[in-house]
Write an enzyme that holds these catalytic residues in place. Structure first.
Site, short mmCIF file in Angstrom:
data_model
loop_
_atom_site.label_atom_id
_atom_site.label_comp_id
_atom_site.label_asym_id
_atom_site.label_seq_id
_atom_site.Cartn_x
_atom_site.Cartn_y
_atom_site.Cartn_z
N LEU A 1 0.65 -0.98 0.07
CA LEU A 1 0.27 -0.47 -0.09
C LEU A 1 0.93 1.33 -0.07
O LEU A 1 0.25 2.20 -0.70
CB LEU A 1 -0.81 -0.18 1.15
CG LEU A 1 -2.25 -0.96 1.37
CD1 LEU A 1 -2.58 -1.26 2.54
CD2 LEU A 1 -3.14 -0.42 0.32
N ASP B 1 11.09 3.84 5.23
CA ASP B 1 10.70 2.77 5.61
C ASP B 1 12.10 2.31 5.89
O ASP B 1 13.30 2.30 5.78
CB ASP B 1 10.20 1.65 4.09
CG ASP B 1 9.49 0.36 4.15
OD1 ASP B 1 10.04 -0.27 5.27
OD2 ASP B 1 8.16 -0.13 4.01
N ASP C 1 13.52 4.73 11.78
CA ASP C 1 11.96 4.09 12.27
C ASP C 1 11.72 4.79 12.70
O ASP C 1 11.47 5.80 13.90
CB ASP C 1 13.13 2.53 13.76
CG ASP C 1 12.34 2.54 14.01
OD1 ASP C 1 10.92 2.59 14.38
OD2 ASP C 1 12.88 1.76 15.09
N ILE C 2 10.40 4.95 12.72
CA ILE C 2 9.07 5.82 12.92
C ILE C 2 8.62 5.87 14.13
O ILE C 2 7.19 6.15 15.05
CB ILE C 2 7.63 6.25 11.48
CG1 ILE C 2 7.53 4.20 10.92
CG2 ILE C 2 8.23 6.99 10.60
CD1 ILE C 2 6.78 4.03 12.60
N ASN D 1 1.41 4.91 6.86
CA ASN D 1 0.69 3.65 6.88
C ASN D 1 1.22 2.23 6.99
O ASN D 1 1.21 1.50 7.20
CB ASN D 1 0.68 3.27 4.92
CG ASN D 1 0.95 2.31 4.86
OD1 ASN D 1 -0.35 1.69 4.68
ND2 ASN D 1 2.20 1.76 4.06
N TYR E 1 -3.91 -6.29 17.19
CA TYR E 1 -3.50 -5.34 16.44
C TYR E 1 -5.05 -4.89 16.59
O TYR E 1 -5.06 -3.45 15.60
CB TYR E 1 -3.49 -6.59 14.85
CG TYR E 1 -3.39 -6.20 13.50
CD1 TYR E 1 -2.18 -5.60 12.97
CD2 TYR E 1 -4.85 -5.79 13.06
CE1 TYR E 1 -2.38 -4.63 11.84
CE2 TYR E 1 -4.42 -5.70 11.60
CZ TYR E 1 -3.60 -4.78 11.11
OH TYR E 1 -3.53 -3.76 10.00
N LYS F 1 -4.79 -0.71 15.68
CA LYS F 1 -5.58 -0.31 14.44
C LYS F 1 -6.70 0.88 14.93
O LYS F 1 -7.03 1.12 14.96
CB LYS F 1 -5.82 -1.16 14.02
CG LYS F 1 -5.05 -1.82 13.30
CD LYS F 1 -4.50 -0.70 12.39
CE LYS F 1 -3.54 -1.00 11.31
NZ LYS F 1 -2.64 -0.35 10.63
N THR G 1 -1.57 -7.47 0.57
CA THR G 1 -0.53 -7.23 1.21
C THR G 1 0.87 -8.26 2.20
O THR G 1 -0.14 -9.29 1.80
CB THR G 1 -0.47 -5.71 2.15
OG1 THR G 1 -0.50 -6.47 3.61
CG2 THR G 1 -1.09 -4.49 1.88
#
Length: 292
Positions: free
Chosen positions: A18, A37, A66-67, A93, A164, A168, A198
């Protein structure tokens, strides 16, 4: 003229799937893109996507930040500004899965998934928000956009994904908080809920089979990640009026997802007893469940 000419965008998790599709379409629409990334050893998927964008005539730089790390989030925003002079769009994302039923889930499984999916949204957004606030206070007109990525699991639940789901679901409401808090600075916030093929979906055998590309080359590939990207691109445009929205996107189908809302109620001017609630509350809940 593209719909994003002059805009500068950061896309996280953009080395594949994505994120890569988003970054490429944003670039085709005229945006200058920071493709983010993680770099793992010699593997740097973000650099490959950035090179592909440049080869097609667009402008892009790669980021291996590294976010989930505080100072890396700051550096990511600074990279956009130093490379292209500004920042207008942040597409959060990046995501990760470690599916496990709750009774077998480890602390590491929980921490890793919530860190990547939830903190990985917070950190870049926090530093982008600081940048836009400072620019707004300096008198600049801000027409910025943040696009977050949730999941149908986060909205509707799914067994074996407690970590998860929690992350989310948090992303969905985080988007609402960002919309409310940053409106004063000219920043919009929206959330997408993609149904697309994905690496995460292909890790689940049943889902991989469901989302497989059609055998007929001429058939519409419903689960192609690129189907989601036009919604992201529109939300990223300077003139888009929408903020605080959540959108489920599958192929050519786009649904507005409503946030938490109140349902039927019990109401009287006295305190309920346990026995009375045992008589009344199950029927109230049954009304909601039968309407689904």
């Amino acid at each position: 003229m593209g719909s994003l000419d002059g805009r500068v965008a950061v896309v996280t998790g953009a080395g594949r799937g994505l994120g890569a599709a988003h970054a490429k379409l944003l670039a085709r629409e005229g945006a200058r893109v920071v493709v983010n990334d993680l770099q793992r050893g010699s593997e740097h998927p973000a650099a490959e996507v950035a090179e592909e964008i440049r080869a097609a005539g667009g402008e892009a730089v790669a980021s291996g930040h590294d976010i989930t790390e505080w100072e890396s989030g700051r550096a990511l925003v600074e990279l956009a500004v130093s490379s292209f002079g500004r920042l207008d769009v942040l597409v959060n994302n990046a995501g990760a899965l470690r599916d496990q039923f709750l009774v077998n889930m480890s602390e590491e499984d929980w921490d890793f998934v919530t860190r990547v999916n939830l903190k990985g949204h917070f950190v870049p957004t926090r530093w982008a928000a600081s940048y836009w606030r400072d620019r707004a206070k300096a008198g600049e007109e801000i027409r910025a956009s943040v696009i977050h990525t949730s999941s149908s699991s986060g909205l509707f639940g799914n067994p074996g994904q407690a970590n998860y789901i929690a992350a989310k679901a948090g992303v969905g409401m985080f988007s609402q908080a960002v919309a409310t808090e940053l409106e004063r600075y000219g920043v919009r916030s929206n959330c997408i809920v993609p149904a697309a093929r994905t690496r995460l979906t292909e890790a689940v055998p049943a889902v991989k089979k469901l989302m497989a590309a059609p055998d007929d080359d001429g058939a519409f590939d419903v689960y192609d990640p690129a189907n989601v990207s036009p919604v992201v691109a529109y939300l990223a445009t300077a003139d888009c009026p929408i903020s605080g929205g959540t959108f489920y996107v599958r192929g050519g189908h786009v649904t507005v997802v409503e946030s938490w809302s109140r349902g039927p109620a019990l109401d009287r001017d006295a305190r309920w007893t346990v026995g009375e609630l045992a008589q009344e509350l199950p029927g109230l809940v049954a009304k909601v469940q039968s309407a689904r």
